[in-house]
Motif scaffolding. Sequence first.
Motif, PDB file in Angstrom:
ATOM      1  N   VAL A 185     -17.569 -10.765  19.589  1.00 26.20           N
ATOM      2  CA  VAL A 185     -16.902  -9.451  19.222  1.00 26.20           C
ATOM      3  C   VAL A 185     -15.987  -9.013  19.410  1.00 26.20           C
ATOM      4  N   GLU A 186     -15.591  -9.236  20.676  1.00 28.68           N
ATOM      5  CA  GLU A 186     -14.843  -8.543  20.937  1.00 28.68           C
ATOM      6  C   GLU A 186     -13.266  -9.422  20.132  1.00 28.68           C
ATOM      7  N   ILE A 187     -13.657 -10.235  20.371  1.00 28.27           N
ATOM      8  CA  ILE A 187     -12.727 -11.097  20.105  1.00 28.27           C
ATOM      9  C   ILE A 187     -11.876 -11.095  17.963  1.00 28.27           C
ATOM     10  N   ALA A 188     -13.661 -10.909  17.457  1.00 29.88           N
ATOM     11  CA  ALA A 188     -12.986 -10.392  15.893  1.00 29.88           C
ATOM     12  C   ALA A 188     -12.468  -9.444  16.375  1.00 29.88           C
ATOM     13  N   GLU A 189     -12.911  -8.202  16.648  1.00 33.99           N
ATOM     14  CA  GLU A 189     -12.911  -6.676  16.149  1.00 33.99           C
ATOM     15  C   GLU A 189     -11.063  -6.970  16.900  1.00 33.99           C
ATOM     16  N   MET A 190      -9.946  -7.625  17.547  1.00 36.86           N
ATOM     17  CA  MET A 190      -8.739  -7.614  18.127  1.00 36.86           C
ATOM     18  C   MET A 190      -8.001  -8.205  16.785  1.00 36.86           C
ATOM     19  N   GLU A 191      -8.842  -9.464  16.575  1.00 34.93           N
ATOM     20  CA  GLU A 191      -7.930  -9.936  15.339  1.00 34.93           C
ATOM     21  C   GLU A 191      -7.648  -9.129  13.828  1.00 34.93           C
ATOM     22  N   PHE A 192      -9.371  -8.661  13.840  1.00 37.56           N
ATOM     23  CA  PHE A 192      -9.787  -7.745  12.759  1.00 37.56           C
ATOM     24  C   PHE A 192      -8.424  -6.444  12.899  1.00 37.56           C
ATOM     25  N   ALA A 193      -8.386  -5.823  13.577  1.00 37.49           N
ATOM     26  CA  ALA A 193      -7.424  -4.988  13.893  1.00 37.49           C
ATOM     27  C   ALA A 193      -5.830  -5.494  13.346  1.00 37.49           C
ATOM     28  N   VAL A 194      -5.148  -6.553  13.884  1.00 41.61           N
ATOM     29  CA  VAL A 194      -4.227  -7.351  13.689  1.00 41.61           C
ATOM     30  C   VAL A 194      -4.384  -7.734  12.204  1.00 41.61           C
ATOM     31  N   GLU A 195      -5.012  -7.881  11.830  1.00 44.31           N
ATOM     32  CA  GLU A 195      -5.203  -9.236  10.409  1.00 44.31           C
ATOM     33  C   GLU A 195      -5.066  -6.938   9.445  1.00 44.31           C
ATOM     34  N   GLN A 196      -5.476  -5.926   9.719  1.00 45.42           N
ATOM     35  CA  GLN A 196      -5.436  -5.235   8.379  1.00 45.42           C
ATOM     36  C   GLN A 196      -4.347  -4.225   9.102  1.00 45.42           C
ATOM     37  N   SER A 197      -3.513  -4.308   9.558  1.00 43.67           N
ATOM     38  CA  SER A 197      -2.424  -3.638  10.315  1.00 43.67           C
ATOM     39  C   SER A 197      -0.912  -4.708   9.616  1.00 43.67           C
ATOM     40  N   LEU A 198      -1.782  -5.969   9.544  1.00 43.58           N
ATOM     41  CA  LEU A 198      -0.422  -6.208   8.328  1.00 43.58           C
ATOM     42  C   LEU A 198      -0.346  -6.289   7.407  1.00 43.58           C
ATOM     43  N   GLU A 199      -2.015  -6.099   7.109  1.00 43.89           N
ATOM     44  CA  GLU A 199      -2.062  -5.737   5.405  1.00 43.89           C
ATOM     45  C   GLU A 199      -2.045  -4.317   5.093  1.00 43.89           C
ATOM     46  N   GLU A 200      -2.050  -3.385   6.287  1.00 42.75           N
ATOM     47  CA  GLU A 200      -1.935  -2.026   5.376  1.00 42.75           C
ATOM     48  C   GLU A 200      -0.915  -1.649   5.579  1.00 42.75           C
ATOM     49  N   MET A 201       0.804  -2.461   5.849  1.00 44.29           N
ATOM     50  CA  MET A 201       2.038  -2.905   6.281  1.00 44.29           C
ATOM     51  C   MET A 201       2.254  -2.955   4.647  1.00 44.29           C
ATOM     52  N   GLN A 202       1.828  -4.508   4.663  1.00 44.46           N
ATOM     53  CA  GLN A 202       2.114  -4.895   3.399  1.00 44.46           C
ATOM     54  C   GLN A 202       1.744  -3.826   2.292  1.00 44.46           C
ATOM     55  N   HIS A 203       0.479  -3.283   2.034  1.00 47.08           N
ATOM     56  CA  HIS A 203       0.483  -2.509   0.954  1.00 47.08           C
ATOM     57  C   HIS A 203       1.320  -1.643   0.952  1.00 47.08           C
ATOM     58  N   SER A 204       1.445  -0.767   1.945  1.00 52.32           N
ATOM     59  CA  SER A 204       2.680   0.890   1.755  1.00 52.32           C
ATOM     60  C   SER A 204       3.598   0.035   1.420  1.00 52.32           C
ATOM     61  N   TRP A 205       4.735  -1.036   1.443  1.00 45.30           N
ATOM     62  CA  TRP A 205       5.569  -1.018   0.587  1.00 45.30           C
ATOM     63  C   TRP A 205       5.840  -1.783  -0.804  1.00 45.30           C
ATOM     64  N   SER A 206       4.051  -1.702  -1.148  1.00 40.28           N
ATOM     65  CA  SER A 206       4.306  -1.903  -2.817  1.00 40.28           C
ATOM     66  C   SER A 206       4.374  -1.140  -3.455  1.00 40.28           C
ATOM     67  N   THR A 207       4.570   0.162  -2.812  1.00 41.43           N
ATOM     68  CA  THR A 207       4.485   1.423  -3.001  1.00 41.43           C
ATOM     69  C   THR A 207       6.298   2.245  -3.513  1.00 41.43           C
ATOM     70  N   VAL A 208       6.828   1.473  -2.418  1.00 44.81           N
ATOM     71  CA  VAL A 208       8.746   1.949  -1.992  1.00 44.81           C
ATOM     72  C   VAL A 208       9.727   1.169  -3.365  1.00 44.81           C
ATOM     73  N   CYS A 209       9.922   2.442  -3.465  1.00 44.50           N
ATOM     74  CA  CYS A 209      11.475   1.426  -5.268  1.00 44.50           C
ATOM     75  C   CYS A 209      12.829   2.557  -4.394  1.00 44.50           C
ATOM     76  N   LEU A 210      13.645   1.315  -4.973  1.00 48.13           N
ATOM     77  CA  LEU A 210      15.285   2.372  -4.734  1.00 48.13           C
ATOM     78  C   LEU A 210      15.521   2.878  -6.316  1.00 48.13           C
ATOM     79  N   ASP A 211      16.518   3.605  -6.130  1.00 49.43           N
ATOM     80  CA  ASP A 211      16.693   4.609  -7.248  1.00 49.43           C
ATOM     81  C   ASP A 211      18.658   3.876  -7.742  1.00 49.43           C
ATOM     82  N   VAL A 212      17.755   3.813  -9.064  1.00 48.76           N
ATOM     83  CA  VAL A 212      18.790   3.045  -9.590  1.00 48.76           C
ATOM     84  C   VAL A 212      19.078   3.951 -11.058  1.00 48.76           C
ATOM     85  N   LEU A 213      20.543   4.053 -10.504  1.00 46.55           N
ATOM     86  CA  LEU A 213      20.638   5.034 -11.634  1.00 46.55           C
ATOM     87  C   LEU A 213      21.720   4.941 -12.455  1.00 46.55           C
TER      88      LEU A 213
END
Length: 976
Positions: free
Chosen positions: A799-827
């Motif tokens: 369970v401890e190993i699963a918790e550490m792996e889950f933390a890494v996976e969640q961190s990667l998914e959160e980073m990838q999801h946070s970039w889905s709304t980041v845009c450049l200003d094209v004028l």
Amino acid sequence: MEQSHKARARIRLLFCAEDPRVFAKRLQFALSCREETEALLLYHLYVDCMPVCDGSPSIDSLALQRITKNALSAPGFTPKTLETCVQTQETEVKLQYDRAMNSMVFDAVVRSSPELFSYVKLPQEYLPPKGPAALVPLPSYSENKRLFSVTSLLNSSDVIKVLSEVQSQCSKVANMKLFNVSFNKPLGLEEFRGNQSQIHTQTSLFLHESWVPTLCNSFRCNFGSHVKGAYNLRESCWEVYNTSRLHRFMPLVRYHMEDALRHLVRSSLVSLGHVILDACSSLVTCPADMVWGDSLITSCFQPKNHPVFHVDLVLAPSGAHYSTPVEEFQTAVTHLFDEGIRSTHNVPRLEKFVLPNLFFGGDPVISSVSLWEAEVVELREKISGALSKAAVVLKAYAAEYSQFIDLHNTDVNGSFKSAMEGCQTSQEVRKELERHLKEKDRLEQLLPTSLVIGPFLIQLETVRQSLFNKTNALVIATLKHFASILCNQVDDVCEECDVIHKKLHKMPDSIEELSEKKLWMEQLPDRLDYYKETLVKILSEYELLHEFCHVIPKQDVNKRFTAMVWPLKISKDIQAVTAQHVELEHHFQKNLQSDQNNFEDHLDSLQEQVAGLGGHVDMAHAHDIVNKVRSTGRLLQESQALAETYNNRQRLLGLAVTSYDRVEAMVKDFQPYSALWTTTFDWLHWQKIWLNDPLTSIEPEMLERNVAQALETMAGCVEHFKETPGCQVVATEIHGKIKDFARHIPMIQGLRHPGMKPRHWEMLAQQTGIIFMPVTDLTFSLCLDLGLQNHVAAVAEVVEIAEMEFAVEQSLEEMQHSWSTVCLDVLPHQESGSYRVQVPEEVFSLLESHLAVTRNMYTSPVKEVFDDRIRSWELRLTLAKEVLLEWLACQSSWVCLESASSSDAIGQIIPEEAKMHKHVDRVWRRIMKIAFDNSKVMDLCSEDCLLDELKLCNKVLKGLAQTLENGADSGLKSFI
């Protein structure tokens, strides 16, 4: 001749078969004759312009008398015939004599100073040929008479009759009119067009079906008997006809007919021109941007005679206009002008009808006035210009009526009612009514019923009445609105009084309702006073409606009288209801005593039930016991409510309050039994679910919370039932079972961790040697049967190993999801048709932060599982950072060298570099177009090809900039 064809003099035409030398001599002779003619015209102009001086010689009066006497004494003339012309002829003779004297003086002056008057050419004097004088032979009278008789056409009575008939019919045609210009009243455009078209039709029918046939009949009647000779209508030989007198007589008749047609057209056009131009005479000086002014009732543009047309002014939502567009008058009159001329065209000649045996090619017609003769064109343009000026003035006048458009567009049933919502008091309504009445008086003084402007009579009565009706409608709507407000207020008062009346007569069902009704009735006198004041105010507001003579419906009048009666009626109702309440109070007191006696019996029975709960100790019947406990609990709750109700009623009736403390004592005694058996039943139910249902259905947080709460409750029950051994045994047994199950909670929570994947179950199976069925079918009881509780350490490790792996996976998914709304200003970039990009500072900060977090994942003990994902994500972040930096650098260079891309001069100096720059410009615009369509950072900056293109563009742009910098001497530096 049409305007599209230019006339060419025949003298300037050289034919192909003509000798050029003969053409040159002819042209030279014509030009010399033209010069001589122009010089002679100038000479006569100079002489005609000379004044007659007082000292110059004049004709002798005696000589003038002799001339007059000799003229009047000529045979065949009588003095009465020429008596009216003598004075005119004498004046003309004197004028000719004075002119001859001026001519002699002018000739002498010119001859005396030829250098000064070199531009004047005197006419050549006629010099008779030199030789011996001889007598001039007199012509033979008889021979001349014979020749005259042979050549004259008036030597036959038939010819004179035909010619008289031709002159009579042509006189009729000449006296006709193509246009009706004598009408008693102004006409509408359609009526005017119809009248004129009717006259054109009648004229054309007369010319074709009456005039020509009449003349043909005259020919046949007078020349029909001439079988042979000069006027033979049956002649079939062209050679004979060409030598006959009839051949010379026919052109004479044609000339009479043409003269009549031309006179008809010219006189008709002149009469139409006089009517239109006289009516428009006061408008010719009006500017194109004319503004009418403030006065709408007077016009300074009066016609000389009377107006020709009438139009109606119309108000529309978009503005004021006329019933007939004013531009159509110019078009229609011009069209009728041309149609009048065309109605005289195509009148056939008589030859084809009176000489049936001769062949005439085509359909020869009588010549009439052309549409494009100078005089016709000039008159047409004058009429068109005058009507155009009139249209300008009419539009200026109509524009002044835009001030009434808002009033005209007012919707009495829509927007006006919305605007009137703010007018609630009589003062506000009176102010609104006075405003509308003042507006009506202003309109009556400002608007005329009709107005004459040049050729137009403008009918304004419809507009005037429409605006009057609208103001009247607004006044009536305002009064109706105010009447509806007063009626609604009366309705509100009546409705409230009716509610009070119904509430007064509603019998209370309990002492609580009776007390509440008494409190409510204590407030009624104040409310009635308020209603009376309101009614007095409303009735005073009705005076405004009477002042403006507004008719109030009978239904509203009845409502007013009903409202006036309500306060008195309610006062009487209050007195009657107060007497009823005394009787009701005695009735409710008797009922309360009876209810309390019954309640005491119910409490005795309930106390026996609570006391009997201590005898239930069999957990096998837990379901029945808990139902009985719950039923007893409900009865206790009802008893508590009834006790409180009876006490409240005693207080309302002023009676002594009965104590029901034993109800609270029973509730206190009942509480431990309720906690024991409710928790026992819930635990048995939960245990069955947690052991036998799939692990995936268990919620760890709820399980832990329910177990802790049940354990605490059972611990209290064990302590409370020390004196009740049977219940204590049940509580102790359930407490032990809960305590035993609580040891497995950490293992259940671990197995239900969201990070537990199939690989972790395989790892757990390897460490424990237990083969697990699919997780979806696995229950906790099966885990206990397999002995998983003996491998708690192995479970905790996995369970401890699963918790550490889950933390890494969640961190990667959160980073990838946070970039889905980041845009450049094209004028958009200025007016280049391309765009420019702006990278917010937060983008670079986020990139650096995520790069640090991603690189820190390499230190995690479970990085092997996500090694590919971590490296891929790190590469994407690094690539995005490099792309953004290259992009900004490329944009800076492109903006600096933008002028070079639009210059043709640079392509001539450095063609290769210019060609490469154009290629870069196309690539840059394509990239920016892609960025404008999708500006998400990770979608744009995750491709190596984009980085390569930007690097190549940067390289080319830097090279071009260096070339331009080094080429300062050749003028290239100006493009930087």
